[in-house]
Design a protein around this motif. Structure first.
Motif, PDB file in Angstrom:
ATOM      1  N   PRO A   7       0.828  -1.210   0.000  1.00  0.00           N
ATOM      2  CA  PRO A   7       0.000   0.000   0.000  1.00  0.00           C
ATOM      3  C   PRO A   7       0.863   1.262   0.000  1.00  0.00           C
ATOM      4  CG  PRO A   7      -0.157  -1.138   2.111  1.00  0.00           C
ATOM      5  CD  PRO A   7       0.662  -1.999   1.208  1.00  0.00           C
ATOM      6  N   MET A   8       0.354   2.318  -0.581  1.00  0.00           N
ATOM      7  CA  MET A   8       1.050   3.601  -0.639  1.00  0.00           C
ATOM      8  C   MET A   8       0.807   4.437   0.614  1.00  0.00           C
ATOM      9  SD  MET A   8       2.681   3.638  -3.465  1.00  0.00           S
ATOM     10  CE  MET A   8       2.846   1.871  -3.669  1.00  0.00           C
ATOM     11  N   ASN A   9      -0.193   4.067   1.411  1.00  0.00           N
ATOM     12  CA  ASN A   9      -0.527   4.751   2.669  1.00  0.00           C
ATOM     13  C   ASN A   9      -0.857   6.224   2.479  1.00  0.00           C
ATOM     14  OD1 ASN A   9      -0.222   2.412   4.259  1.00  0.00           O
ATOM     15  ND2 ASN A   9       1.999   2.681   4.181  1.00  0.00           N
ATOM     16  N   LEU A  10      -1.602   6.548   1.446  1.00  0.00           N
ATOM     17  CA  LEU A  10      -2.079   7.913   1.218  1.00  0.00           C
ATOM     18  C   LEU A  10      -3.389   8.058   1.974  1.00  0.00           C
ATOM     19  CD1 LEU A  10      -1.371   8.127  -2.612  1.00  0.00           C
ATOM     20  CD2 LEU A  10       0.100   8.847  -0.726  1.00  0.00           C
ATOM     21  N   THR A  11      -3.340   8.690   3.136  1.00  0.00           N
ATOM     22  CA  THR A  11      -4.503   8.697   4.025  1.00  0.00           C
ATOM     23  C   THR A  11      -5.020  10.084   4.385  1.00  0.00           C
ATOM     24  OG1 THR A  11      -3.100   8.621   5.991  1.00  0.00           O
ATOM     25  CG2 THR A  11      -3.810   6.498   5.063  1.00  0.00           C
ATOM     26  N   LYS A  12      -4.397  11.135   3.864  1.00  0.00           N
ATOM     27  CA  LYS A  12      -4.848  12.492   4.184  1.00  0.00           C
ATOM     28  C   LYS A  12      -5.166  13.230   2.893  1.00  0.00           C
ATOM     29  CE  LYS A  12      -2.340  12.927   8.499  1.00  0.00           C
ATOM     30  NZ  LYS A  12      -1.350  13.678   9.259  1.00  0.00           N
TER      31      LYS A  12
END
Length: 162
Positions: A7-12
């Motif tokens: 996962p790229m962990n784009l969370t915002k």
């Protein structure tokens, strides 16, 4: 389309960009909707920036209206001018912007009284039609901006639609 194994962990979220046909009309609409004036307005004309958009050039006017935690970038492309998408909710690639409210009934009534044209009736999620159970009682209504961008107001219940 390639998909990474990890996962790229784009969370915002930073902002949402909305292409408009008339920046001044859109500023007036979104300012009336949010009660907030643009924090930035300007113009841009650039071949390199256009290429970032997959366009030969990008000559545009823009304005940004900040919400709590999310910016709305209103962008009027002057060159090249695009065609209206007629972004109906069931068309792949269409999107909607959801605005959270604390008192759905009061906001919905004020919007109706002010002349906002909802796409259909307001709706409250009921058992048998939605999962998870935490969504039960969530209230929603959908409407469009002047260019047909789908917008939603929501009063979530439980942990749904944070």
């Amino acid at each position: 389309m390639a998909v990474a194994d990890a996962p790229m962990n784009l969370t915002k979220a930073a902002h949402v960009g909305i292409s408009v046909s008339d920046l001044d009309a859109s500023i007036a609409f979104y300012q009336a909707l949010t009660g907030r004036a643009p924090v930035a307005e300007g113009t841009m004309s650039s071949v390199p920036f256009g290429r970032t958009q997959g366009l030969p050039v990008a000559k545009l006017r823009y304005a940004t209206i900040n919400l709590d935690g999310l910016g709305i970038d209103l962008i009027q492309f002057q060159d090249p001018v695009g065609e209206r998408t007629e972004g109906r909710a069931n068309r792949p690639g269409s999107m909607h912007l959801c605005l959270k409210v604390d008192d759905f009934d009061a906001v919905y009534r004020r919007m109706k009284d002010a002349g906002y044209d909802f796409l259909g009736d307001d709706y409250t999620f009921i058992a048998g039609e939605v999962t998870p159970e935490a969504a039960l009682g969530t209230k929603v209504a959908y409407f469009n901006d002047p260019d047909g961008t789908n917008l939603e107001i929501i009063q979530p219940k439980g942990g749904f639609a944070n």
